[in-house]
Design an enzyme around this catalytic site. Structure first.
Site, PDB file in Angstrom:
ATOM      1  N   ASP A 484       8.481  -3.545  -3.740  1.00  0.00           N
ATOM      2  CA  ASP A 484       8.123  -2.198  -4.167  1.00  0.00           C
ATOM      3  C   ASP A 484       7.493  -2.223  -5.566  1.00  0.00           C
ATOM      4  OD1 ASP A 484       7.871   0.547  -3.951  1.00  0.00           O
ATOM      5  OD2 ASP A 484       9.979   0.883  -3.465  1.00  0.00           O
ATOM      6  N   ASP A 554       5.995   7.320   1.272  1.00  0.00           N
ATOM      7  CA  ASP A 554       7.419   7.660   1.212  1.00  0.00           C
ATOM      8  C   ASP A 554       7.731   8.930   1.988  1.00  0.00           C
ATOM      9  OD1 ASP A 554       8.339   5.524  -0.248  1.00  0.00           O
ATOM     10  OD2 ASP A 554       8.274   6.537  -2.185  1.00  0.00           O
TER      11      ASP A 554
END
Length: 740
Positions: A484, A554
């Site tokens: 990430d 997301d």
């Protein structure tokens, strides 16, 4: 070498790159100026007849050394331009010499033709598996007064409608020069009536890669990221199309920059309606010093052409990115169905809670469990511990290895979340090495989510992070890593660089990230790596070279995912796009959708779950089991079949797409209607890619159809009641027309 892939007509000074699908033609005009002639559908042979028309245009000055008033760089369709020489359009290059001048005039010097495709050191790229797969042309240009050279590199694949381009600057002077702008590619189009629109993929966090289509107008249009990464806001892809181009017909040129940092696409429609297209590293806050004999290599651009509309363009890109950009053991391997604990627990979990989710996953047939954030340092929220890649003592009763063993004993694979490029002020790493943070000394840096950026351009920083990651990976059996990166770059300054070299910091940072990833994937080739950057903030062709799949957003809301996944598919293969079923009300939108709708949309990607399985009802668990079994049955088709967009969510209330196997023996269709109406308009969806005379059977109803029926008469979108409804159609070939 395929001698016919790159042909040089000595008499007419023409290079013709050609295969059975496309042609790319460039030509030397007078005085060694390299002109763009054509990129598009394959031409058998070009006989050199199409010289650029001459006309004396006011205030378009002469080519230096040539007094002909009708011959001007200001209008010539060049292959690569520089500042000066009276070309007033946006330049491909700006190079400053020690005397302060940035005037250059590049002319033909040499060329060479090579079998295969040369490697670009330290950069992601497309590749070949053997030299007989492609041919490369390298055209060398030289400044007419200085020993500064440009190498323009063109590779044409023999069996793909793809040309790749990049550029190299070589400094053969005795002085240091500074590259202030260097595009990977320029293309000047005189047939602007053909390509009169541009498609880009802008967006935002939670709303990535929305399709934007607009006219190419007089002046400059710019599509860029200045955020240090390819960004949520503007993806590193554009397409040039005609106003009549649709999903199934019309010309389209796709342009993919294989790079994960600041990028820019520039289009300029000039005074006589010609269009210049440039792409490469964004010159914003960029410069690069080249000492004598130094070389600078630009990132690569992937060019594809289709006369079969956007689906044709996308199909070529899907195959290329999946087969000749992605690499490694998992490149063409079916990806597992996973459950990630992030939206189930966020930061609040212990071993008992994790084991309960794993138990449910095993019972439901899910194949992998991924432990997300908060297992390291002393992290209980997002304000600490980034950079401390050692276990949070006491968080998990038997540690990370204990969870890994538990997951593996249940027959599942095990994955872990990392964010290796970031550092928290509240961390052991910062206490020991505050200088690792990217910032100007004695100036408070900007924070985002209480986290800061490591200077990955520094080798000692990369080595420190790599050592920590390897200590975990050598000790704990891990099958998957989610990598990430949850902020944009800021305070871009490196203490290892001199004041005059600070313009190199952002690009060196990206090169450092690439090097770290290359080291790790080489050391741990069996790990499945997934990219992420707050979702889709770094979803680009460059990252695909290291990680075969990425988290595209997301946003797990199924309705918003329709546009995100549809837009992403314009440029990226489905195998690169992960998609999860989450809880309702959705955590990003508070929208409530059925488990069927969430599953149907998520099954159009690399499938998984991101919710608390222990909170599902008996009925919901039955549905999940069926979804898992259904996806396992169609997984090869979804992840590696031909993908077609049928009906756009950007143009109406109905979305539809489909997958077709390579042998056309199987197809899967997903249809969605967003909002209900008391007096609905009925919709028909026309399938594509099937064999016209073959008979296909619906696997749920056993209804049979011929391929031409489905493609010509279409199928009806069901008369849904209620908002946010979906339906699927799974077809298998059962015979030919003569068999019925």
């Amino acid at each position: 070498m395929n001698q016919k892939a790159v042909m040089f007509d000595q008499e007419n000074q023409v290079f013709h790159l050609r295969n059975n699908e496309i042609s790319y033609i460039i030509q030397f005009e007078e005085d060694g100026i390299l002109n763009h002639l054509y990129f598009g559908k394959a031409i058998t042979r070009y006989n050199g007849y199409k010289r650029y028309l001459r006309r004396d245009r006011g205030f378009s000055g002469n080519v230096p050394g040539n007094a002909e008033r009708a011959y001007s760089k200001d209008t010539l369709p060049q292959e690569y331009s520089s500042h000066g020489s009276m070309d007033y359009r946006v330049p491909a290059s700006l190079i400053r010499r020690e005397n302060g001048s940035n005037l250059h005039d590049f002319r033909y010097f040499d060329f060479r033709i090579e079998a295969g495709k040369p490697e670009l050191s330290g950069l992601p790229q497309s590749y070949v598996e053997s030299d007989d797969e492609a041919t490369t042309l390298i055209v060398v240009l030289k400044d007419r007064d200085q020993e500064i050279y440009l190498e323009l590199v063109y590779t044409i694949y023999h069996d793909r409608p793809v040309v790749t381009r990049s550029a190299r600057v070589l400094n053969k002077t005795a002085e240091t020069i500074v590259v202030e702008k260097i595009a990977s590619m320029q293309m000047d189009l005189t047939n602007s009536g053909i390509y009169d629109e541009v498609i880009s993929l802008p967006g935002a966090h939670l709303r990535e890669r929305q399709i934007q289509r607009e006219s190419i107008h007089t002046g400059i249009q710019r599509f860029e990221s200045r955020r240090g990464a390819s960004s949520h806001q503007m993806n590193s892809f554009i397409a040039l199309v005609n106003h009549d181009t649709n999903e199934f017909s019309g010309p389209a040129i796709g342009m993919h920059l294989v790079y994960s940092g600041n990028h820019a696409f520039e289009l300029e429609k000039d005074q006589i309606d010609q269009v210049r297209v440039l792409t490469g590293i964004n010159e914003y806050n960029f410069s690069w010093s080249l000492s004598s004999d130094d070389v600078f290599q630009t990132p690569e651009v992937l060019l594809t052409y289709s006369d079969q509309g956007l689906n044709g363009m996308s199909g070529s890109l899907h195959h290329l990115l999946r087969e000749r950009v992605a690499r490694g053991e998992h490149q063409l391997k079916e990806r597992p169905i996973l459950v990630n604990n992030w939206e189930a627990t966020y930061f609040d979990f212990d071993s008992k809670k994790i084991e309960e989710i794993v138990d449910e996953a095993a019972d439901l047939g899910i194949e992998m469990f991924v432990l997300d954030d908060c297992w390291f340092g002393h992290r209980d929220s997002d304000n600490s511990s980034l950079g401390d890649w050692f276990e949070y003592e006491g968080k998990l009763k038997d540690g990370l290895k204990g969870i890994s063993d538990y997951v593996h004993d249940k027959g599942l694979q095990f994955g872990v979340w990392f964010e290796p490029e970031m550092i928290s002020i509240d961390s052991k790493l910062y206490e020991a090495h505050s200088d690792y943070l990217m910032q100007e000394p004695n100036r408070t840096p900007s924070s985002s989510r209480d986290q800061h950026l490591l200077d990955m351009g520094r080798k000692d920083v990369r080595q420190a992070i790599e050592k920590q990651l390897c200590a975990i990976l050598d000790e704990v059996p891990i099958d998957y890593i989610k990598w990430d990166m949850n902020r944009s770059l800021s305070d871009v300054y490196s203490i290892q660089l001199s004041p005059e070299n600070q313009g190199e910091a952002a690009h060196r940072h990206i090169l450092g990230v690439y090097e770290l990833m290359e080291n790790l994937i080489a050391r741990y080739p069996n790990v499945l790596w997934e990219g992420c950057s707050g979702g889709g903030g770094r979803f680009d062709a460059g990252f695909l070279y290291y990680m075969p799949q990425s988290w595209p957003t997301d946003n797990t809301d199924a309705v918003e995912r329709l546009k995100i996944q549809y837009g992403t598919s314009l440029a990226y293969p489905i195998s690169s796009m992960t998609a999860h079923v989450s809880a309702v009300p959705n955590h990003q939108t508070e929208r409530i959708t059925s488990l069927k709708t969430r599953g149907d949309v998520a099954m159009s990607g690399v499938f998984g779950y991101e919710l608390d399985l222990t909170e599902l009802s008996v009925e919901e668990k039955t549905i999940v089991k069926a979804q898992v079994a259904q996806y396992q049955a169609i997984r090869p088709l979804i992840q590696f079949g031909e993908f077609y967009r049928l009906n756009s969510p950007f143009e109406g209330n109905v979305t539809a797409w489909m997958f077709v196997s390579e042998d056309k023996g199987e197809a899967f269709v997903m249809m969605a209607r967003t909002l209900a109406s008391a007096q609905p308009v009925f919709h028909e969806i026309f399938l594509t890619g099937l064999e016209e005379t073959s008979c296909y059977q619906d696997q749920e109803t056993n209804q049979r159809y011929f391929g031409d029926e489905l493609m010509t008469l279409g199928v009806q979108v069901p008369d849904f009641y209620g908002d946010f409804q979906t339906a699927t159609l799974h077809l298998k070939k059962v015979g030919e027309e003569n068999d019925q």
